[in-house]
Scaffold this motif. Structure first.
Motif, mmCIF file in Angstrom:
data_model
loop_
_atom_site.group_PDB
_atom_site.id
_atom_site.type_symbol
_atom_site.label_atom_id
_atom_site.label_comp_id
_atom_site.label_asym_id
_atom_site.label_seq_id
_atom_site.Cartn_x
_atom_site.Cartn_y
_atom_site.Cartn_z
ATOM 1 N N CYS A 77 -2.760 -7.497 -7.220
ATOM 2 C CA CYS A 77 -3.950 -8.227 -7.635
ATOM 3 C C CYS A 77 -5.059 -7.246 -8.020
ATOM 4 O O CYS A 77 -5.083 -6.112 -7.544
ATOM 5 C CB CYS A 77 -4.406 -9.177 -6.536
ATOM 6 N N CYS A 80 0.511 -11.526 -4.161
ATOM 7 C CA CYS A 80 0.270 -10.083 -4.241
ATOM 8 C C CYS A 80 0.993 -9.425 -3.075
ATOM 9 O O CYS A 80 0.701 -9.726 -1.921
ATOM 10 C CB CYS A 80 -1.222 -9.780 -4.190
ATOM 11 N N CYS A 129 -6.810 -5.299 -5.132
ATOM 12 C CA CYS A 129 -6.029 -4.201 -4.554
ATOM 13 C C CYS A 129 -5.980 -3.033 -5.531
ATOM 14 O O CYS A 129 -6.050 -1.872 -5.138
ATOM 15 C CB CYS A 129 -4.601 -4.652 -4.261
ATOM 16 N N CYS A 185 -1.640 -7.165 -0.546
ATOM 17 C CA CYS A 185 -2.524 -7.771 0.461
ATOM 18 C C CYS A 185 -1.887 -9.028 1.060
ATOM 19 O O CYS A 185 -2.484 -9.680 1.909
ATOM 20 C CB CYS A 185 -3.894 -8.076 -0.125
HETATM 21 ZN ZN ZN Z 1 -3.775 -7.867 -3.438
#
Ligand code: ZN
Ligand code: ZN
Length: 571
Positions: free
Chosen positions: A505, A421, A508, A424
């Protein structure tokens, strides 16, 4: 012609390297060039005895009491003095010295502590024995002997494949101390390694004095003797005997097995350590490592020692394999595939690493422990090489940390199970249940173009379906990673890759689509906000008051002036 001064030959060994066999073949007590009726080995054995007795093997040097330290230092000194007496006896008789010693027994306890507990685990200075020489102690010298003294010897290193020596050490521990003691024997960490021989070898190859002896008898110092060659090729021992000035016609290649009376005379432990040689009548060819494979050995160890202990042995053997000198190396015998990079000596891996971009070094090091240790030990790698990648403070300044993440994301992870991702910076699974547990589900996510779904469809979806969509987007996406940025390698593979919104993801995504700013519930923040509000109100009040005052003044002035003018016209 003047006779050459007497020589001192040091045979530096490790436990279970067939050193008793070498001594037996050399037939030392009958060699005229050597001092007769003396001891040829283990001058430092009593130190090991002291350590056993006081249970200090594997103990941190800082944990020894002052008294223990003094006794241990004294014990080393006594052993050294016994050796010196013999050296001093040989010299006036113009006799050579030949002494065998396990390198581990000469090792400085401070170096042992650093090896087991880490380089910075103690501030204690290296211990050095008092000799009649100067007492320099350079970095690679991890023995208790000063550099100047080590230089008075001509060294031979006896080595043997760790897949044979390590289980053999383990077996003798079981026989001497029992199965349970063998499981957690603190000595094993120090014994199941070639580190001590390797480091001392590295120290010796840097010593210039050895080159003056190189031409003599076709020798090249330091000499490395492989137990395999000793076992399989009698010519090796004949040549070696000439190198160390022995009479090769006196070598022993067959002998009588030791009688029970002879065995009675030696201690139980020594009897066990010499059991192979005592029972033999010549060289046992099956003790060579030719055709050895770790896999086959591993299954033998499992039957003999149990699965857990077999794994321990295998890990020691593998770790050790990267810690050997290049000429001590035989890739075809332990690694399953002779062409494997793991079969290369550390020096060659260092050359490869030297050609790699720092990002690729990290990726190579992440593949397995032995490559990690090889990459990290590469020369010309200084902290500044790494700070650009691991220091987050500079991430905005230098793009390297981003390229590292990219390559990690594109490179080695199994894409069907994990994805990266970009928001993050986590590598997360493609499993729906993983996210079902981690989502908050409190608010209804709003629409965004990133959802790759028309706004009208989104508006008609229930809250539950919206969350389901977030998870499916991540888990079912055909894209290998979520960055939508291609590294050079990937761009070459897919030149016409479409530019699409990166998939982040679900965690997020939920945060982004349900975000709503509210006044934080902190009292100090609310108080401060109130004060600012009152200040602004007051300021506005003052400004309005001023404006009204000015306006009133203007109106009044205009009015009085007008009235004056009017009166003047009328009168
Ligand atoms: Zn993420
Ligand atoms: Zn890529």
């Amino acid at each position: 012609m003047a006779q050459a001064p007497p020589r001192r030959f040091y045979l530096l060994t490790s436990p279970r390297t067939a050193s008793n066999l070498v001594i037996r073949i050399l037939n030392l007590p009958n060699q005229p060039s050597l001092l007769q009726d003396t001891k040829y080995e283990y001058f430092f054995g009593p130190v090991l005895g002291w350590k056993f007795q006081h249970h200090t093997i594997g103990k941190h040097v800082d944990e020894l009491s002052e008294e223990e330290k003094n006794e241990l230092k004294h014990s080393y000194q006594v052993c050294f003095d016994a050796l010196s007496i013999q050296v001093d006896t040989a010299a006036p008789q113009r006799k050579n010295m030949f002494v065998k010693e396990h390198v581990g027994w000469l090792t400085d306890p401070v170096a042992e502590t650093k090896f087991v507990f880490g380089e910075h685990s103690t501030c204690e200075q290296p211990w050095t024995i008092q000799t009649s020489y100067a007492s320099t102690h350079t970095a690679l010298n991890e023995t208790i002997l000063p550099d100047e003294y080590l230089k008075t010897w001509l060294p031979t290193f006896l080595i043997r494949h760790p897949a044979l020596t390590f289980p053999s050490i383990y077996r003798t521990t079981i026989d001497n101390e029992g199965q349970q003691a063998a499981r957690d024997d603190p000595a094993h960490v120090l014994e199941m390694t070639m580190h001590w021989s390797r480091t001392l070898y590295d120290w010796y190859i840097q010593q210039e004095y050895l080159s003056q002896f190189n031409a003599e008898n076709g020798a090249h110092w330091p000499v490395v003797l492989d137990a395999d060659d000793v076992i399989l090729n009698p010519q090796v021992m004949i040549r070696y005997s000439k190198v160390i000035d022995l009479d090769s016609s006196l070598l022993n290649f067959a002998w009588e097995a030791a009688s029970s009376e002879e065995l009675e005379q030696i201690s139980k432990i020594e009897r066990r350590m010499r059991s192979t040689i005592s029972a033999s009548t010549g060289i046992l060819k099956e003790k060579a490592s030719a055709g050895l494979s770790i896999g086959t050995e591993m299954s033998k160890w499992e039957t003999e020692f149990g699965k857990e202990e077999a794994e321990k042995l295998a890990s020691w053997v593998r770790l050790d394999y990267t810690d050997k000198a290049p000429d001590l190396h035989k890739p075809d015998s332990t690694t399953p595939n002779a062409a494997s990079i793991l079969g290369l000596p550390t020096e060659l891996i260092h050359i490869i690493v030297d050609h790699l971009h720092p990002v690729d070094r990290v990726c190579l090091a992440l593949t397995c422990k032995s490559l990690a240790s090889a990459v990290l030990s590469a020369p010309r790698l200084c902290p500044t090489t790494w700070s650009r990648f691991n220091d987050q403070r500079y991430s905005w300044l230098l793009p390297e940390s981003y390229s590292l993440i990219l390559r990690l994301a594109h490179g080695w992870i199994p894409k069907d199970k994990l994805r990266y991702c970009w928001k993050c910076h986590k590598i997360l699974p493609r499993k729906a249940e993983y996210f079902r547990k981690r989502l908050v589900y409190k608010k209804n996510p709003k629409w965004d173009a990133k959802l790759q779904i028309p706004k009208s469809t989104w508006e008609h979806m229930s809250k539950r379906d919206r969350y389901k969509h977030l998870i499916e987007m991540w888990c079912g996406s055909p894209l290998e990673d979520s960055s939508s940025v291609y590294c050079d390698f990937c761009r070459e593979k897919n030149p016409a890759a479409p530019l699409i919104y990166p998939v982040v993801c679900p965690v997020c995504m939920e945060q982004e689509l349900t975000f709503l700013w509210k006044i934080p519930r902190k009292p100090w923040f609310r108080k401060m906000l109130g004060k600012i509000f009152v200040f602004i109100l007051k300021t506005i009040g003052v400004v309005i008051g001023l404006v009204i005052g000015v306006l009133v003044w203007i109106i009044r002035t205009v009015f009085t002036q007008g009235r004056k003018g009017w009166k003047a016209i009328c009168s």
